[in-house]
Scaffold this motif. Sequence first.
Motif, short mmCIF file in Angstrom:
data_model
loop_
_atom_site.label_atom_id
_atom_site.label_comp_id
_atom_site.label_asym_id
_atom_site.label_seq_id
_atom_site.Cartn_x
_atom_site.Cartn_y
_atom_site.Cartn_z
N LEU A 89 36.68 -25.12 95.71
CA LEU A 89 36.70 -24.56 97.07
C LEU A 89 35.47 -24.92 97.88
O LEU A 89 35.47 -24.79 99.11
N LEU A 90 34.39 -25.33 97.20
CA LEU A 90 33.12 -25.58 97.89
C LEU A 90 32.24 -26.49 97.05
O LEU A 90 31.79 -26.10 95.97
N SER A 91 31.98 -27.70 97.53
CA SER A 91 31.04 -28.56 96.81
C SER A 91 29.68 -28.43 97.48
O SER A 91 29.57 -27.89 98.58
N SER A 92 28.63 -28.90 96.79
CA SER A 92 27.29 -28.74 97.37
C SER A 92 26.39 -29.91 97.05
O SER A 92 26.40 -30.43 95.93
N ARG A 93 25.61 -30.32 98.05
CA ARG A 93 24.62 -31.38 97.84
C ARG A 93 23.29 -30.81 97.36
O ARG A 93 22.38 -31.55 97.03
N TYR A 94 23.18 -29.49 97.39
CA TYR A 94 21.93 -28.82 97.04
C TYR A 94 21.72 -28.89 95.53
O TYR A 94 22.68 -28.94 94.76
N ASP A 95 20.47 -28.86 95.10
CA ASP A 95 20.17 -28.81 93.67
C ASP A 95 20.76 -27.53 93.09
O ASP A 95 20.28 -26.43 93.36
N ALA A 96 21.81 -27.70 92.28
CA ALA A 96 22.55 -26.53 91.77
C ALA A 96 21.71 -25.66 90.85
O ALA A 96 21.98 -24.48 90.69
N ASN A 97 20.68 -26.25 90.25
CA ASN A 97 19.81 -25.45 89.39
C ASN A 97 18.89 -24.54 90.19
O ASN A 97 18.31 -23.61 89.65
N GLN A 98 18.75 -24.83 91.48
CA GLN A 98 17.83 -24.05 92.30
C GLN A 98 18.54 -23.14 93.30
O GLN A 98 18.01 -22.08 93.65
N LEU A 99 19.71 -23.55 93.76
CA LEU A 99 20.41 -22.78 94.79
C LEU A 99 20.67 -21.34 94.34
O LEU A 99 21.26 -21.12 93.28
N GLY A 100 20.23 -20.38 95.13
CA GLY A 100 20.46 -18.97 94.80
C GLY A 100 21.95 -18.66 94.76
O GLY A 100 22.70 -19.05 95.66
N VAL A 101 22.38 -17.96 93.71
CA VAL A 101 23.82 -17.69 93.56
C VAL A 101 24.31 -16.78 94.68
O VAL A 101 25.48 -16.83 95.07
N ASP A 102 23.40 -15.97 95.27
CA ASP A 102 23.82 -15.13 96.41
C ASP A 102 24.17 -15.98 97.62
O ASP A 102 25.16 -15.73 98.31
N ARG A 103 23.38 -17.03 97.85
CA ARG A 103 23.69 -17.95 98.95
C ARG A 103 25.03 -18.62 98.71
O ARG A 103 25.86 -18.75 99.60
N TRP A 104 25.20 -19.09 97.48
CA TRP A 104 26.42 -19.83 97.15
C TRP A 104 27.65 -18.93 97.28
O TRP A 104 28.68 -19.34 97.83
#
Length: 245
Positions: A89-104
């Motif tokens: 439903l949502l891909s991301s270019r952000y570093d997945a190890n760093q992206l806050g799960v609340d933001r995601w």
Amino acid sequence: MLWLDLGNTRLKYWLTDDIGQIVAHDAKQHLQSPAELLMGLTDRFERYAPDFIGISSVLGAAINTRVAETLSRLDIPFEFVHVDANHALLSSRYDANQLGVDRWLQMLGAVDKKKRQCVIGCGTAVTIDLIDHAEHLGGYIFPNIYLQREALFSGTKQISISNGTFDSIDQGIHTQDAVHRGILLSIVGAVNEIHRRHPNFELIMTGGDASIIAQHISRPVHLRDNLLLGGLARYFEHRRQPVDE
Ligand SMILES: Nc1ncnc2c1ncn2[C@@H]1O[C@H](COP(=O)(O)OP(=O)(O)OP(=O)(O)O)[C@@H](O)[C@H]1O
Ligand SMILES: CC(C)(CO)[C@@H](O)C(=O)NCCC(=O)O
Ligand SMILES: [K+]
């Protein structure tokens, strides 16, 4: 279902029924000891007898381990959400190890593959994230208005403002006004600039300070309560019955 949001400042929970309606919810300051706070809530959770607990936590591995220990006593299956940069439903270019799960999760709650969207979270930090047809392009992180005020208070000699309201972005003629209006302008100005740079992105705002900020934005803003909850529900719903989208 029981949903938990372990944020930087507060622990929030929601209990939903079979059709996803909220039947109970609360938010409590956890003051660095969320596992202890949870311990005090377990009786209540047991009485609700949820069949599953879905968790968003931005508190790090050590605290999550203690939270997991506390929840294990309940004998109810639970799971922490992890960011999936390749989610259907949502891909991301952000570093997945760093992206806050609340933001995601806030983005997952808002995402619409037919739209360009700008999701603004107004909690302990203010986050601005850009999504182009279900692809997260990246974003920005700011200290919220209260953290900014604390930073000025502790970093200067002549500014000792610790209370007052954030209600205007007009220039101030007293320290109190100049501080509050300057801080509010820093966030409002950023959002307006984001809109200037990305005019086709719909502005979506969530979090406790959303309305304080939204009033001063020169474009239409969609205020969405409980986006993170929506994301949690979508995440686990999608996992149960994956749809081809
Ligand atoms: N009852 C309340 N308690 C605390 N903050 C509140 C309350 N009602 C509104 N707010 C506002 O909400 C803001 C925090 O937003 P939000 O509730 O989304 O995040 P939080 O839970 O405090 O932070 P985080 O999710 O990062 O822990 C505060 O800056 C405050 O101005
Ligand atoms: C940015 C916050 C503090 C917002 O709550 C949280 O999502 C977080 O701790 N994120 C980790 C850093 C990042 O998202 O890049
Ligand atoms: K930190």
